[in-house]
Structures are given as C-alpha cells and as structure tokens.
Scaffold this motif. Structure first.
Motif, mmCIF file in Angstrom:
data_model
loop_
_atom_site.group_PDB
_atom_site.id
_atom_site.type_symbol
_atom_site.label_atom_id
_atom_site.label_comp_id
_atom_site.label_asym_id
_atom_site.label_seq_id
_atom_site.Cartn_x
_atom_site.Cartn_y
_atom_site.Cartn_z
ATOM 1 N N GLU A 91 -28.787 42.395 -8.299
ATOM 2 C CA GLU A 91 -27.545 41.900 -7.701
ATOM 3 C C GLU A 91 -27.368 42.463 -6.293
ATOM 4 O O GLU A 91 -26.993 41.743 -5.375
ATOM 5 N N GLU A 92 -27.653 43.749 -6.117
ATOM 6 C CA GLU A 92 -27.509 44.361 -4.797
ATOM 7 C C GLU A 92 -28.502 43.760 -3.810
ATOM 8 O O GLU A 92 -28.174 43.520 -2.650
ATOM 9 N N LYS A 93 -29.710 43.489 -4.272
ATOM 10 C CA LYS A 93 -30.726 42.877 -3.405
ATOM 11 C C LYS A 93 -30.269 41.485 -2.954
ATOM 12 O O LYS A 93 -30.364 41.141 -1.776
ATOM 13 N N VAL A 94 -29.761 40.695 -3.890
ATOM 14 C CA VAL A 94 -29.281 39.351 -3.559
ATOM 15 C C VAL A 94 -28.065 39.433 -2.643
ATOM 16 O O VAL A 94 -27.997 38.738 -1.621
ATOM 17 N N ASP A 95 -27.107 40.301 -2.978
ATOM 18 C CA ASP A 95 -25.904 40.450 -2.151
ATOM 19 C C ASP A 95 -26.257 40.886 -0.729
ATOM 20 O O ASP A 95 -25.724 40.358 0.246
ATOM 21 N N SER A 96 -27.167 41.835 -0.608
ATOM 22 C CA SER A 96 -27.579 42.327 0.702
ATOM 23 C C SER A 96 -28.248 41.217 1.509
ATOM 24 O O SER A 96 -27.985 41.067 2.712
ATOM 25 N N THR A 97 -29.084 40.427 0.856
ATOM 26 C CA THR A 97 -29.758 39.324 1.534
ATOM 27 C C THR A 97 -28.752 38.280 2.011
ATOM 28 O O THR A 97 -28.837 37.789 3.139
ATOM 29 N N ILE A 98 -27.793 37.963 1.168
ATOM 30 C CA ILE A 98 -26.763 36.981 1.539
ATOM 31 C C ILE A 98 -25.946 37.494 2.718
ATOM 32 O O ILE A 98 -25.720 36.765 3.693
ATOM 33 N N ARG A 99 -25.499 38.742 2.655
ATOM 34 C CA ARG A 99 -24.709 39.302 3.765
ATOM 35 C C ARG A 99 -25.505 39.279 5.075
ATOM 36 O O ARG A 99 -24.975 38.897 6.122
ATOM 37 N N SER A 100 -26.768 39.677 5.013
ATOM 38 C CA SER A 100 -27.604 39.687 6.224
ATOM 39 C C SER A 100 -27.774 38.284 6.793
ATOM 40 O O SER A 100 -27.663 38.084 8.003
ATOM 41 N N ALA A 101 -28.043 37.322 5.927
ATOM 42 C CA ALA A 101 -28.241 35.941 6.394
ATOM 43 C C ALA A 101 -26.966 35.383 7.009
ATOM 44 O O ALA A 101 -27.013 34.723 8.054
ATOM 45 N N VAL A 102 -25.829 35.656 6.377
ATOM 46 C CA VAL A 102 -24.550 35.171 6.904
ATOM 47 C C VAL A 102 -24.286 35.787 8.273
ATOM 48 O O VAL A 102 -23.923 35.094 9.226
ATOM 49 N N ASP A 103 -24.500 37.094 8.388
ATOM 50 C CA ASP A 103 -24.249 37.767 9.657
ATOM 51 C C ASP A 103 -25.206 37.281 10.748
ATOM 52 O O ASP A 103 -24.790 37.030 11.875
#
Length: 127
Positions: A74-86
């Motif tokens: 979950e943390e890996k997916v959340d981190s990837t999503i946040r990075s892509a959005v930013d």
C-alpha cells in the motif's frame, strides 16, 4: 588497431533524450534513466510523461491479491501515486490501479481540484 569511439550519452540534446525516454514506461523511467544522473532525472520528471499512471504491471507482478493489502505494498502504491500526481503538475488525466488507500484518493482529488482552480475552472463546471 583502430581507436574505439566512446559515446557520452549526457551530451545528447534534451529533445533526443525526451524522445527516447517517451518510449519507456513510467516504471522503466523510474528504475533506469532517472537513476543515471541529475540531468536525466529532471528530463524524466517532465510533466508530459506523467499524463497516465498505469500501475497494472505492479499488480500483475504480485498476482497474490493478499499481498495488495500489505502495508508495504500500500505504501509503495501510495508513494507512486503521490509522486506521479506531483510530477504531472496538473497534466495527469488517467490513473489505472487495482487498489490504493483512501489517503491516495484524497491526495489525487485535492490536487485535481487545486489544478482546476489554478486554470480558472469554476466548481459549477464539475456539477
């Protein structure tokens, strides 16, 4: 014997590198060119590369669905999503993911609404 030519890839024009990098998936860019040097990392973070976030490969690499619910995944997916959005700077138009946390959904929604206001779009358009 003849001399060997050595190529310095860092001397390629940014336009050429962008063309090459555009042929790679987000995962390939994040695990390859972004780790080579700062110039390549900056090029890979070009917002035009982050219009679609497709994490399907991440889920296919972990076919056991119980792993999707682990805190690490979950943390890996959340981190990837946040990075892509930013990194998209408002140009992200599509997210493909089988599972993410409410925290990620909130993050995407907040950034999307902020980008609409930055562009001068009123909330009435969304209703």
């Amino acid at each position: 014997m003849g001399s060997r030519l050595r190529h310095d890839w860092s001397e390629l024009a940014p336009e050429c590198l962008l063309d090459i990098f555009s042929r790679l998936s987000m995962g390939q860019r994040w695990n390859g060119p972004m780790l080579v040097c700062k110039t390549w990392m900056n090029l890979c973070q070009d917002p035009s590369f982050n219009t679609v976030l497709d994490l399907e490969a991440e889920f296919l690499s972990s076919p056991e669905s119980f792993y999707w619910w682990s805190p690490e995944f979950e943390e890996k997916v959340d981190s990837t999503i946040r990075s892509a959005v930013d990194q998209s700077q408002g140009s992200l138009t599509e997210i493909r993911v089988r599972h993410c946390t409410d925290k990620s959904l909130s993050y995407v929604a907040e950034r999307y609404v902020q980008s609409l206001f930055t562009c001068g779009v009123s909330m009435e358009v969304l209703v």
